[in-house]
Design an enzyme around this catalytic site. Structure first.
Site, mmCIF file in Angstrom:
data_model
loop_
_atom_site.group_PDB
_atom_site.id
_atom_site.type_symbol
_atom_site.label_atom_id
_atom_site.label_comp_id
_atom_site.label_asym_id
_atom_site.label_seq_id
_atom_site.Cartn_x
_atom_site.Cartn_y
_atom_site.Cartn_z
ATOM 1 N N ASP A 1 28.292 57.529 78.212
ATOM 2 C CA ASP A 1 27.371 58.186 79.144
ATOM 3 C C ASP A 1 25.965 57.617 78.976
ATOM 4 O O ASP A 1 24.988 58.357 78.926
ATOM 5 C CB ASP A 1 27.373 59.701 78.899
ATOM 6 C CG ASP A 1 26.668 60.474 80.010
ATOM 7 O OD1 ASP A 1 26.663 59.990 81.170
ATOM 8 O OD2 ASP A 1 26.119 61.556 79.731
ATOM 9 N N LEU A 2 25.874 56.305 78.924
ATOM 10 C CA LEU A 2 24.587 55.654 78.672
ATOM 11 C C LEU A 2 23.859 55.438 79.991
ATOM 12 O O LEU A 2 24.278 54.651 80.831
ATOM 13 C CB LEU A 2 24.810 54.323 77.943
ATOM 14 C CG LEU A 2 23.583 53.717 77.252
ATOM 15 C CD1 LEU A 2 22.960 54.700 76.271
ATOM 16 C CD2 LEU A 2 23.960 52.437 76.535
#
Length: 303
Positions: A190-191
């Site tokens: 979830d960058l």
């Protein structure tokens, strides 16, 4: 312990959230006492956790993070331990049974104010540092995707997500799940702009992983559908999405076709989850907007 009003509003999400919030002040006090922490500022919160600025017994600035227990965050401590602060926030202490982490304190500055493509280059640089061999206990991306994509096969035609895209995502997911390269690398999961903060020991550090043993090409999706207001404000939505995608792929040295396949799978899954959240009711405006955003991203990377 006074919790932010916005966090207390999460009680409306259901009984489990209400119970967690009722317990949270006592839990924070317990952790402060056990870990010898002194409160050093006002609490902040995200979508699933509260973060409290503290100082350790040695007066080191730190951040106490306590999350609502959920599957995606259960192994966050494993990823942070494995990175040892290389490209990510440093983990000082963890109690996974209470979903509690003691972290180095970073700035509140994220990539939200950086020029869009410069932010993409920063994130692409972090990919290269974070994508190391996965620890053996980490859950498999292939197993997740196999479970997540199963309901897509039974979706009727005429739904909010174009059936052609659904069929494409199902076929791609099937092939990716069967590919040995889909597991083995520690992937953040979830960058995006808000999950990269400025630090003192390094300019930018990743936070809040949803880690899996996966495929580096799984990563770009969140960078495409976050900060959407910038995409909409640009001269062309399609071109803006594609510029982000190609900047990430080129700067990180990713295979374009494989990254594209993962974007399509993730975008369709995300749209489907929003439809599921509506539970058979008509989508509200925010839900419709999210589904439209996901469909737009999936189409833009393929045009």
């Amino acid at each position: 312990m006074r919790l932010p009003a916005g966090l207390l509003a999460y009680a409306g999400r259901g009984p489990a959230w209400a119970q967690w919030l009722d317990r949270l002040p006592a839990l924070l006090r317990e952790l402060q006492g056990e870990w010898q922490l002194a409160v050093d500022g006002e609490a902040a919160f995200g979508h699933t956790a509260v973060v409290l600025p503290v100082r350790t017994a040695s007066r080191r600035p730190a951040a106490l993070k306590v999350g609502f227990p959920h599957e995606e965050s259960e192994q966050e401590h494993l990823a942070l331990q494995h990175w040892h602060g290389r490209g990510a926030v440093e983990l000082l202490r963890a109690d996974p049974h209470r979903a509690a982490l003691l972290l180095e304190r970073l700035s509140t500055e994220d990539l939200g104010e950086q020029w869009d493509l410069e932010a993409c280059e920063v994130v692409a640089g972090l990919y290269g540092r974070l994508h190391v061999p996965a620890p053996p206990r980490l859950r498999s991306l292939a197993a997740y995707v196999e479970r997540w994509s199963a309901p897509l096969r039974d979706l009727p035609r005429g739904g909010p997500v174009p059936h052609r895209l659904v069929e494409q995502a199902v076929a791609l997911a099937r092939d990716l799940v069967a590919d040995p390269a889909t597991v083995g690398t520690l992937v953040h999961g979830d960058l995006h702009y808000a999950n990269v903060l400025a630090g003192e020991r390094e300019p930018w550090l990743a936070i809040d992983p949803k880690p899996v043993s996966g495929d580096p090409h799984y990563e770009p999706g969140p960078m495409l559908w976050n900060r959407w207001e910038d995409v909409v404000a640009s001269a062309g939505v399609r071109d803006a999405v594609r510029r982000r995608f190609h900047t990430l792929v080129d700067a990180a040295g990713l295979d374009e076709d494989r990254a594209r396949d993962w974007v399509v799978v993730r975008a369709v899954l995300s749209a489907h989850w929003m439809v599921e959240e509506a539970a058979g009711r008509d989508l509200d405006r925010d839900q419709r907007d999210w589904v439209t955003r996901c469909i737009t991203v999936a189409k833009a990377v393929q045009d």
